[in-house]
Design a protein around this motif. Structure first.
Motif, PDB file in Angstrom:
ATOM      1  N   LYS A   1       0.847  -1.168   0.000  1.00  0.00           N
ATOM      2  CA  LYS A   1       0.000   0.000   0.000  1.00  0.00           C
ATOM      3  C   LYS A   1       0.890   1.226   0.000  1.00  0.00           C
ATOM      4  O   LYS A   1       1.715   1.388   0.873  1.00  0.00           O
ATOM      5  CB  LYS A   1      -0.890  -0.011   1.222  1.00  0.00           C
ATOM      6  N   SER A   2       0.706   2.063  -1.012  1.00  0.00           N
ATOM      7  CA  SER A   2       1.539   3.254  -1.084  1.00  0.00           C
ATOM      8  C   SER A   2       0.817   4.410  -0.399  1.00  0.00           C
ATOM      9  O   SER A   2      -0.400   4.528  -0.475  1.00  0.00           O
ATOM     10  CB  SER A   2       1.872   3.601  -2.522  1.00  0.00           C
ATOM     11  N   THR A   3       1.518   5.213   0.189  1.00  0.00           N
ATOM     12  CA  THR A   3       0.954   6.368   0.858  1.00  0.00           C
ATOM     13  C   THR A   3       1.485   7.624   0.189  1.00  0.00           C
ATOM     14  O   THR A   3       2.662   7.709  -0.189  1.00  0.00           O
ATOM     15  CB  THR A   3       1.331   6.374   2.349  1.00  0.00           C
ATOM     16  N   TYR A   4       0.606   8.516   0.049  1.00  0.00           N
ATOM     17  CA  TYR A   4       0.976   9.789  -0.562  1.00  0.00           C
ATOM     18  C   TYR A   4       0.886  10.876   0.489  1.00  0.00           C
ATOM     19  O   TYR A   4       0.073  10.786   1.425  1.00  0.00           O
ATOM     20  CB  TYR A   4       0.024  10.111  -1.728  1.00  0.00           C
ATOM     21  N   PRO A   5       1.652  11.893   0.356  1.00  0.00           N
ATOM     22  CA  PRO A   5       1.566  12.969   1.345  1.00  0.00           C
ATOM     23  C   PRO A   5       0.214  13.685   1.231  1.00  0.00           C
ATOM     24  O   PRO A   5      -0.367  13.761   0.169  1.00  0.00           O
ATOM     25  CB  PRO A   5       2.714  13.898   0.977  1.00  0.00           C
ATOM     26  N   ARG A   6      -0.282  14.177   2.317  1.00  0.00           N
ATOM     27  CA  ARG A   6      -1.554  14.895   2.318  1.00  0.00           C
ATOM     28  C   ARG A   6      -1.396  16.222   1.573  1.00  0.00           C
ATOM     29  O   ARG A   6      -0.373  16.877   1.664  1.00  0.00           O
ATOM     30  CB  ARG A   6      -1.986  15.168   3.756  1.00  0.00           C
ATOM     31  N   ASP A   7      -2.465  16.618   0.909  1.00  0.00           N
ATOM     32  CA  ASP A   7      -2.488  17.924   0.244  1.00  0.00           C
ATOM     33  C   ASP A   7      -3.842  18.578   0.490  1.00  0.00           C
ATOM     34  O   ASP A   7      -4.690  18.049   1.193  1.00  0.00           O
ATOM     35  CB  ASP A   7      -2.175  17.801  -1.251  1.00  0.00           C
TER      36      ASP A   7
ATOM     37  N   ASP B   1      -7.394  16.714   0.105  1.00  0.00           N
ATOM     38  CA  ASP B   1      -7.832  15.722   1.074  1.00  0.00           C
ATOM     39  C   ASP B   1      -8.784  16.321   2.090  1.00  0.00           C
ATOM     40  O   ASP B   1      -9.483  15.598   2.794  1.00  0.00           O
ATOM     41  CB  ASP B   1      -6.622  15.121   1.808  1.00  0.00           C
TER      42      ASP B   1
END
Length: 189
Positions: free
Chosen positions: A3-9, A12
Protein backbone atom coordinates in the motif's frame (compact mmCIF):
# COMPACT_ATOMS: atom_id res chain seq x y z
CA UNK A 1 0.38 -5.70 -2.73
CA UNK A 2 2.12 -2.95 -0.94
CA UNK A 3 0.00 0.00 0.00
CA UNK A 4 1.54 3.25 -1.08
CA UNK A 5 0.95 6.37 0.86
CA UNK A 6 0.98 9.79 -0.56
CA UNK A 7 1.57 12.97 1.35
CA UNK A 8 -1.55 14.89 2.32
CA UNK A 9 -2.49 17.92 0.24
CA UNK A 10 -5.31 20.47 0.13
CA UNK A 11 -7.68 18.16 -1.80
CA UNK A 12 -7.83 15.72 1.07
CA UNK A 13 -9.66 18.31 3.16
CA UNK A 14 -12.75 18.82 0.94
CA UNK A 15 -15.91 18.93 3.01
CA UNK A 16 -18.64 16.42 2.23
CA UNK A 17 -21.41 19.04 2.08
CA UNK A 18 -19.91 21.09 -0.77
CA UNK A 19 -22.25 22.05 -3.64
CA UNK A 20 -19.78 21.12 -6.32
CA UNK A 21 -18.38 17.72 -7.02
CA UNK A 22 -15.55 17.14 -9.44
CA UNK A 23 -14.47 19.74 -11.93
CA UNK A 24 -17.26 22.33 -11.67
CA UNK A 25 -20.04 20.20 -13.08
CA UNK A 26 -23.29 22.01 -13.56
CA UNK A 27 -26.64 20.41 -14.10
CA UNK A 28 -28.03 20.40 -17.63
CA UNK A 29 -30.46 23.17 -18.45
CA UNK A 30 -34.05 22.09 -18.87
CA UNK A 31 -35.09 21.80 -22.53
CA UNK A 32 -38.26 23.61 -23.50
CA UNK A 33 -39.82 21.63 -26.41
CA UNK A 34 -42.18 24.41 -27.43
CA UNK A 35 -39.32 26.86 -27.81
CA UNK A 36 -37.25 24.34 -29.78
CA UNK A 37 -40.18 23.71 -32.17
CA UNK A 38 -40.80 27.45 -32.58
CA UNK A 39 -37.17 28.17 -33.47
CA UNK A 40 -37.12 25.19 -35.85
CA UNK A 41 -40.22 26.50 -37.64
CA UNK A 42 -38.76 30.00 -37.91
CA UNK A 43 -35.47 28.63 -39.25
CA UNK A 44 -37.30 26.45 -41.81
CA UNK A 45 -39.40 29.42 -42.98
CA UNK A 46 -36.29 31.58 -43.41
CA UNK A 47 -34.51 28.85 -45.40
CA UNK A 48 -37.55 28.36 -47.67
CA UNK A 49 -37.97 32.10 -48.31
CA UNK A 50 -34.26 32.54 -49.05
CA UNK A 51 -34.43 29.56 -51.43
CA UNK A 52 -37.42 30.97 -53.32
CA UNK A 53 -35.94 34.46 -53.61
CA UNK A 54 -32.56 33.03 -54.60
CA UNK A 55 -34.10 30.85 -57.30
CA UNK A 56 -36.08 33.79 -58.68
CA UNK A 57 -32.97 35.97 -58.71
CA UNK A 58 -30.80 33.33 -60.39
CA UNK A 59 -33.38 32.60 -63.11
CA UNK A 60 -33.96 36.31 -63.74
CA UNK A 61 -37.63 36.29 -62.77
CA UNK A 62 -37.28 38.48 -59.69
CA UNK A 63 -38.64 41.99 -59.65
CA UNK A 64 -41.53 43.81 -61.22
CA UNK A 65 -43.19 42.22 -64.23
CA UNK A 66 -42.25 43.62 -67.57
CA UNK A 67 -44.66 45.20 -70.00
CA UNK A 68 -45.87 41.74 -71.04
CA UNK A 69 -45.33 39.49 -73.99
CA UNK A 70 -45.18 40.97 -77.43
CA UNK A 71 -47.70 39.06 -79.50
CA UNK A 72 -47.36 39.22 -83.23
CA UNK A 73 -47.93 37.11 -86.25
CA UNK A 74 -44.88 36.86 -88.50
CA UNK A 75 -44.34 40.40 -89.72
CA UNK A 76 -43.98 41.05 -93.43
CA UNK A 77 -40.33 42.10 -92.92
CA UNK A 78 -39.40 38.76 -91.32
CA UNK A 79 -38.62 35.87 -93.61
CA UNK A 80 -39.38 32.58 -91.84
CA UNK A 81 -36.40 30.24 -91.68
CA UNK A 82 -36.00 26.63 -90.60
CA UNK A 83 -33.27 26.68 -87.97
CA UNK A 84 -32.74 23.18 -86.60
CA UNK A 85 -30.16 24.33 -84.02
CA UNK A 86 -33.00 25.13 -81.58
CA UNK A 87 -34.44 22.69 -79.08
CA UNK A 88 -38.21 22.50 -79.47
CA UNK A 89 -40.66 21.94 -76.63
CA UNK A 90 -44.17 21.04 -77.79
CA UNK A 91 -47.01 21.31 -75.27
CA UNK A 92 -50.40 19.86 -76.15
CA UNK A 93 -53.08 22.27 -74.90
CA UNK A 94 -55.79 21.03 -77.28
CA UNK A 95 -57.53 18.68 -74.89
CA UNK A 96 -57.04 15.77 -77.32
CA UNK A 97 -54.27 13.28 -76.69
CA UNK A 98 -51.66 12.55 -79.34
CA UNK A 99 -51.46 16.04 -80.83
CA UNK A 100 -47.99 16.75 -79.40
CA UNK A 101 -46.63 13.54 -80.91
CA UNK A 102 -48.15 14.42 -84.29
CA UNK A 103 -46.56 17.87 -84.12
CA UNK A 104 -43.21 16.31 -83.12
CA UNK A 105 -43.36 14.05 -86.17
CA UNK A 106 -43.93 17.11 -88.40
CA UNK A 107 -41.01 18.97 -86.80
CA UNK A 108 -38.66 15.97 -87.11
CA UNK A 109 -39.74 15.57 -90.73
CA UNK A 110 -38.76 19.23 -91.29
CA UNK A 111 -35.16 18.47 -90.24
CA UNK A 112 -34.88 18.57 -86.44
CA UNK A 113 -33.16 15.70 -84.67
CA UNK A 114 -35.62 13.59 -82.69
CA UNK A 115 -33.71 14.18 -79.43
CA UNK A 116 -34.06 17.98 -79.85
CA UNK A 117 -37.87 17.84 -79.87
CA UNK A 118 -39.76 17.14 -76.64
CA UNK A 119 -43.52 16.60 -76.75
CA UNK A 120 -45.62 16.89 -73.60
CA UNK A 121 -49.04 17.67 -72.24
CA UNK A 122 -50.04 21.12 -70.98
CA UNK A 123 -51.94 21.53 -67.73
CA UNK A 124 -54.97 23.12 -69.42
CA UNK A 125 -56.36 24.01 -72.82
CA UNK A 126 -55.28 27.08 -74.75
CA UNK A 127 -57.24 28.67 -77.61
CA UNK A 128 -54.47 29.66 -80.03
CA UNK A 129 -51.56 27.60 -81.34
CA UNK A 130 -48.54 29.75 -80.52
CA UNK A 131 -44.75 29.57 -80.85
CA UNK A 132 -42.83 31.24 -78.01
CA UNK A 133 -39.26 32.47 -78.42
CA UNK A 134 -37.01 34.14 -75.84
CA UNK A 135 -34.78 36.43 -77.93
CA UNK A 136 -35.90 39.00 -80.52
CA UNK A 137 -33.20 37.74 -82.88
CA UNK A 138 -34.99 34.38 -83.01
CA UNK A 139 -38.21 35.72 -84.55
CA UNK A 140 -37.46 34.32 -88.02
CA UNK A 141 -36.78 30.85 -86.58
CA UNK A 142 -40.02 31.03 -84.57
CA UNK A 143 -41.91 32.06 -87.71
CA UNK A 144 -40.45 29.10 -89.61
CA UNK A 145 -41.46 26.69 -86.85
CA UNK A 146 -44.92 28.29 -86.76
CA UNK A 147 -45.37 27.41 -90.45
CA UNK A 148 -44.39 23.79 -89.77
CA UNK A 149 -46.82 23.21 -86.88
CA UNK A 150 -49.62 25.44 -88.18
CA UNK A 151 -49.33 28.08 -85.46
CA UNK A 152 -51.32 31.26 -85.90
CA UNK A 153 -49.11 33.48 -83.74
CA UNK A 154 -45.59 33.85 -82.41
CA UNK A 155 -44.80 35.52 -79.09
CA UNK A 156 -41.60 37.04 -77.73
CA UNK A 157 -41.69 35.77 -74.15
CA UNK A 158 -39.31 33.68 -72.05
CA UNK A 159 -41.94 32.10 -69.79
CA UNK A 160 -41.20 28.63 -71.16
CA UNK A 161 -37.43 29.09 -71.23
CA UNK A 162 -35.65 26.57 -69.03
CA UNK A 163 -33.04 27.68 -66.51
CA UNK A 164 -30.50 25.28 -68.04
CA UNK A 165 -31.00 26.83 -71.48
CA UNK A 166 -30.44 30.47 -70.54
CA UNK A 167 -28.93 31.31 -73.94
CA UNK A 168 -32.38 31.13 -75.55
CA UNK A 169 -31.80 28.25 -77.91
CA UNK A 170 -35.29 26.87 -77.33
CA UNK A 171 -38.56 27.42 -79.10
CA UNK A 172 -41.78 26.38 -77.41
CA UNK A 173 -44.93 25.41 -79.28
CA UNK A 174 -48.23 25.47 -77.40
CA UNK A 175 -50.79 23.61 -79.47
CA UNK A 176 -54.16 25.31 -79.06
CA UNK A 177 -57.73 24.22 -79.61
CA UNK A 178 -57.75 26.15 -82.92
CA UNK A 179 -55.50 23.41 -84.31
CA UNK A 180 -58.12 20.69 -83.83
CA UNK A 181 -61.09 22.97 -84.56
CA UNK A 182 -59.69 24.09 -87.90
CA UNK A 183 -60.18 22.21 -91.12
CA UNK A 184 -56.56 21.03 -91.18
CA UNK A 185 -56.43 17.64 -89.44
CA UNK A 186 -52.78 17.84 -88.39
CA UNK A 187 -49.78 20.13 -88.49
CA UNK A 188 -48.43 20.47 -92.00
CA UNK A 189 -44.85 20.25 -93.11
Amino acid sequence: MPKSTYPRDRFDDVSADADRVGVHRAENPRLRPGLVILWSAVAAAVVIIVGIVGTLAVTGRFGAPEAGPTTAAPTPGVTPIIDTSFNVLILNATGQSGQATRAKDAVVKAGWHSDAVSPGEAGSTYPTTTVYYADAADQAAAAGLAQIVGATSIVLDDQYQTATDAKGKQLTVVLGTDLVDSSSPSPSS
